[in-house]
Design a protein around this motif. Structure first.
Motif, PDB file in Angstrom:
ATOM      1  N   ILE A 109       0.777  -1.330   0.128  1.00  0.00           N
ATOM      2  CA  ILE A 109      -0.120  -0.031   0.208  1.00  0.00           C
ATOM      3  C   ILE A 109       1.489   0.751  -0.045  1.00  0.00           C
ATOM      4  O   ILE A 109       1.085   2.262  -0.614  1.00  0.00           O
ATOM      5  N   ASP A 110       1.942   1.454   0.915  1.00  0.00           N
ATOM      6  CA  ASP A 110       2.757   2.382   1.052  1.00  0.00           C
ATOM      7  C   ASP A 110       3.664   2.611  -0.290  1.00  0.00           C
ATOM      8  O   ASP A 110       4.419   3.557  -0.726  1.00  0.00           O
ATOM      9  N   GLU A 111       3.952   1.572  -0.966  1.00  0.00           N
ATOM     10  CA  GLU A 111       4.570   1.368  -2.564  1.00  0.00           C
ATOM     11  C   GLU A 111       3.798   2.069  -3.805  1.00  0.00           C
ATOM     12  O   GLU A 111       4.442   3.086  -4.337  1.00  0.00           O
ATOM     13  N   LEU A 112       2.409   1.889  -3.468  1.00  0.00           N
ATOM     14  CA  LEU A 112       1.044   2.089  -4.597  1.00  0.00           C
ATOM     15  C   LEU A 112       0.786   3.850  -4.538  1.00  0.00           C
ATOM     16  O   LEU A 112       1.104   4.182  -5.216  1.00  0.00           O
ATOM     17  N   ALA A 113       1.023   4.114  -2.632  1.00  0.00           N
ATOM     18  CA  ALA A 113       1.224   5.812  -2.989  1.00  0.00           C
ATOM     19  C   ALA A 113       2.181   6.527  -3.206  1.00  0.00           C
ATOM     20  O   ALA A 113       1.529   7.738  -3.799  1.00  0.00           O
ATOM     21  N   ALA A 114       3.337   5.874  -2.819  1.00  0.00           N
ATOM     22  CA  ALA A 114       4.348   6.560  -4.215  1.00  0.00           C
ATOM     23  C   ALA A 114       4.109   6.885  -5.092  1.00  0.00           C
ATOM     24  O   ALA A 114       4.369   8.364  -6.065  1.00  0.00           O
ATOM     25  N   GLU A 115       4.111   5.487  -6.042  1.00  0.00           N
ATOM     26  CA  GLU A 115       4.226   5.103  -6.871  1.00  0.00           C
ATOM     27  C   GLU A 115       2.811   6.278  -7.939  1.00  0.00           C
ATOM     28  O   GLU A 115       3.050   6.792  -9.245  1.00  0.00           O
ATOM     29  N   TYR A 116       1.596   6.279  -7.200  1.00  0.00           N
ATOM     30  CA  TYR A 116       0.503   7.029  -8.049  1.00  0.00           C
ATOM     31  C   TYR A 116      -0.210   8.483  -7.488  1.00  0.00           C
ATOM     32  O   TYR A 116      -1.074   8.493  -7.765  1.00  0.00           O
ATOM     33  N   GLU A 117       1.037   8.887  -6.941  1.00  0.00           N
ATOM     34  CA  GLU A 117       1.104  10.188  -5.998  1.00  0.00           C
ATOM     35  C   GLU A 117       0.578  11.215  -6.750  1.00  0.00           C
ATOM     36  O   GLU A 117       1.118  11.382  -7.638  1.00  0.00           O
ATOM     37  N   GLY A 118      -0.564  11.813  -6.911  1.00  0.00           N
ATOM     38  CA  GLY A 118      -1.256  12.797  -8.300  1.00  0.00           C
ATOM     39  C   GLY A 118      -1.800  12.199  -8.493  1.00  0.00           C
ATOM     40  O   GLY A 118      -2.971  13.286  -9.531  1.00  0.00           O
ATOM     41  N   ILE A 138     -15.629   1.357  -7.866  1.00  0.00           N
ATOM     42  CA  ILE A 138     -15.297   0.577  -9.132  1.00  0.00           C
ATOM     43  C   ILE A 138     -15.360  -0.995  -9.515  1.00  0.00           C
ATOM     44  O   ILE A 138     -15.543  -1.649 -10.045  1.00  0.00           O
ATOM     45  N   ASP A 139     -15.022  -1.541  -7.740  1.00  0.00           N
ATOM     46  CA  ASP A 139     -14.027  -2.803  -7.835  1.00  0.00           C
ATOM     47  C   ASP A 139     -13.384  -2.921  -6.547  1.00  0.00           C
ATOM     48  O   ASP A 139     -13.585  -1.891  -6.127  1.00  0.00           O
ATOM     49  N   GLN A 140     -13.773  -4.245  -5.791  1.00  0.00           N
ATOM     50  CA  GLN A 140     -13.205  -4.308  -5.193  1.00  0.00           C
ATOM     51  C   GLN A 140     -12.120  -5.869  -4.817  1.00  0.00           C
ATOM     52  O   GLN A 140     -12.904  -6.505  -5.434  1.00  0.00           O
ATOM     53  N   ILE A 141     -11.221  -5.553  -4.088  1.00  0.00           N
ATOM     54  CA  ILE A 141     -10.591  -6.911  -3.430  1.00  0.00           C
ATOM     55  C   ILE A 141     -10.066  -7.328  -1.715  1.00  0.00           C
ATOM     56  O   ILE A 141     -10.007  -6.332  -1.141  1.00  0.00           O
ATOM     57  N   THR A 142     -10.727  -8.421  -2.048  1.00  0.00           N
ATOM     58  CA  THR A 142     -10.508  -8.189  -0.109  1.00  0.00           C
ATOM     59  C   THR A 142      -9.615 -10.314  -0.040  1.00  0.00           C
ATOM     60  O   THR A 142      -9.115 -10.877  -1.401  1.00  0.00           O
ATOM     61  N   GLY A 143      -8.622  -9.807   0.679  1.00  0.00           N
ATOM     62  CA  GLY A 143      -7.491 -10.749   1.057  1.00  0.00           C
ATOM     63  C   GLY A 143      -6.637 -10.044   1.298  1.00  0.00           C
ATOM     64  O   GLY A 143      -5.999  -8.124  -0.254  1.00  0.00           O
ATOM     65  N   ALA A 144      -5.165 -10.581   1.098  1.00  0.00           N
ATOM     66  CA  ALA A 144      -3.673  -9.759   1.122  1.00  0.00           C
ATOM     67  C   ALA A 144      -3.505 -10.344   0.009  1.00  0.00           C
ATOM     68  O   ALA A 144      -3.121 -11.228  -0.821  1.00  0.00           O
ATOM     69  N   VAL A 145      -2.904  -9.931  -1.546  1.00  0.00           N
ATOM     70  CA  VAL A 145      -2.979  -9.845  -2.696  1.00  0.00           C
ATOM     71  C   VAL A 145      -1.592  -9.275  -3.136  1.00  0.00           C
ATOM     72  O   VAL A 145      -1.512  -8.302  -2.483  1.00  0.00           O
ATOM     73  N   GLY A 146      -1.135  -9.458  -4.107  1.00  0.00           N
ATOM     74  CA  GLY A 146      -0.347  -9.231  -4.651  1.00  0.00           C
ATOM     75  C   GLY A 146       0.072  -7.362  -4.944  1.00  0.00           C
ATOM     76  O   GLY A 146      -1.225  -6.990  -5.719  1.00  0.00           O
ATOM     77  N   LYS A 147       0.473  -6.829  -5.184  1.00  0.00           N
ATOM     78  CA  LYS A 147       1.010  -5.698  -6.110  1.00  0.00           C
ATOM     79  C   LYS A 147       0.614  -5.138  -7.553  1.00  0.00           C
ATOM     80  O   LYS A 147      -0.081  -4.807  -8.010  1.00  0.00           O
ATOM     81  N   SER A 148       0.828  -6.673  -8.322  1.00  0.00           N
ATOM     82  CA  SER A 148       0.265  -6.487  -9.341  1.00  0.00           C
ATOM     83  C   SER A 148      -1.251  -5.941  -9.636  1.00  0.00           C
ATOM     84  O   SER A 148      -1.407  -5.639 -10.600  1.00  0.00           O
ATOM     85  N   GLN A 149      -1.958  -7.400  -8.286  1.00  0.00           N
ATOM     86  CA  GLN A 149      -2.813  -7.854  -8.966  1.00  0.00           C
ATOM     87  C   GLN A 149      -3.746  -5.806  -8.229  1.00  0.00           C
ATOM     88  O   GLN A 149      -4.551  -5.556  -8.947  1.00  0.00           O
ATOM     89  N   GLN A 170      -2.458  -3.550  -9.030  1.00  0.00           N
ATOM     90  CA  GLN A 170      -1.664  -2.499  -9.873  1.00  0.00           C
ATOM     91  C   GLN A 170      -3.220  -2.445 -11.067  1.00  0.00           C
ATOM     92  O   GLN A 170      -3.032  -1.617 -11.684  1.00  0.00           O
ATOM     93  N   ASP A 171      -3.241  -3.589 -11.030  1.00  0.00           N
ATOM     94  CA  ASP A 171      -4.386  -3.961 -12.628  1.00  0.00           C
ATOM     95  C   ASP A 171      -5.979  -3.169 -11.894  1.00  0.00           C
ATOM     96  O   ASP A 171      -6.645  -2.604 -12.691  1.00  0.00           O
ATOM     97  N   LEU A 172      -5.917  -3.291 -10.559  1.00  0.00           N
ATOM     98  CA  LEU A 172      -7.429  -2.466  -9.698  1.00  0.00           C
ATOM     99  C   LEU A 172      -7.064  -1.054 -10.562  1.00  0.00           C
ATOM    100  O   LEU A 172      -8.003  -0.692 -10.559  1.00  0.00           O
ATOM    101  N   ILE A 173      -6.164  -0.235  -9.983  1.00  0.00           N
ATOM    102  CA  ILE A 173      -6.167   0.447 -10.396  1.00  0.00           C
ATOM    103  C   ILE A 173      -6.366   1.397 -11.130  1.00  0.00           C
ATOM    104  O   ILE A 173      -6.429   2.452 -11.958  1.00  0.00           O
ATOM    105  N   LYS A 174      -5.921   0.623 -12.604  1.00  0.00           N
ATOM    106  CA  LYS A 174      -5.152   0.882 -13.816  1.00  0.00           C
ATOM    107  C   LYS A 174      -6.888   0.592 -14.169  1.00  0.00           C
ATOM    108  O   LYS A 174      -7.360   1.583 -15.179  1.00  0.00           O
ATOM    109  N   LYS A 175      -8.326   0.320 -13.403  1.00  0.00           N
ATOM    110  CA  LYS A 175      -9.754   0.069 -14.016  1.00  0.00           C
ATOM    111  C   LYS A 175     -10.204   1.590 -14.090  1.00  0.00           C
ATOM    112  O   LYS A 175     -11.108   2.036 -14.566  1.00  0.00           O
ATOM    113  N   ALA A 176      -9.000   2.905 -12.865  1.00  0.00           N
ATOM    114  CA  ALA A 176      -9.678   4.074 -12.781  1.00  0.00           C
ATOM    115  C   ALA A 176      -9.159   5.167 -13.614  1.00  0.00           C
ATOM    116  O   ALA A 176      -9.344   6.373 -13.643  1.00  0.00           O
TER     117      ALA A 176
END
Length: 109
Positions: free
Chosen positions: A44-53, A89-100, A102-108
């Motif tokens: 989550i921390d990595e994604l926050a830095a990656e997608y900042e803004g 838009i969508d949701q995921i339950t459970g501890a999933v990997g970063k790529s999953q 990222q795929d979720l975020i790309k939907k938005a």
């Protein structure tokens, strides 16, 4: 170390901070006692830095803020819900990997 890019949100801030936000928002519903929640934390921390803004990455402690998780029918954690324009838009339950995630975020974006 937790990222300063992750927004920690409460029930009272949810409407303005997430639903009313012009950016897509990924909200991690978690609890401090939850092992899988701790495991996904660094991602989550990595994604926050990656997608900042581009995307708001937020965390909500379900123990401290029970109203919002109840509203969205969250029964297990971690649950990550992606919002855009105030809608789910969508949701995921459970501890999933970063790529999953990222795929979720790309939907938005």
């Amino acid at each position: 170390m937790a990222s300063d890019k992750v927004v920690h949100i409460s029930d009272s801030e949810f409407e303005s901070g997430i639903i009313g936000n012009s950016l897509p928002c990924l909200v991690d519903f978690w609890a401090p006692w939850c092992g899988p929640c701790k495991a996904i934390g660094p991602v989550i921390d990595e994604l926050a830095a990656e997608y900042e803004g581009k995307v708001v990455i937020a965390k909500m402690n379900v123990d401290d803020n029970p109203a919002t998780p109840g509203k969205f029918g969250i029964r297990a954690i971690p649950t990550l819900i992606l919002f855009k324009g105030g809608e789910v838009i969508d949701q995921i339950t459970g501890a999933v990997g970063k790529s999953q995630l990222q795929d979720l975020i790309k939907k938005a974006i």
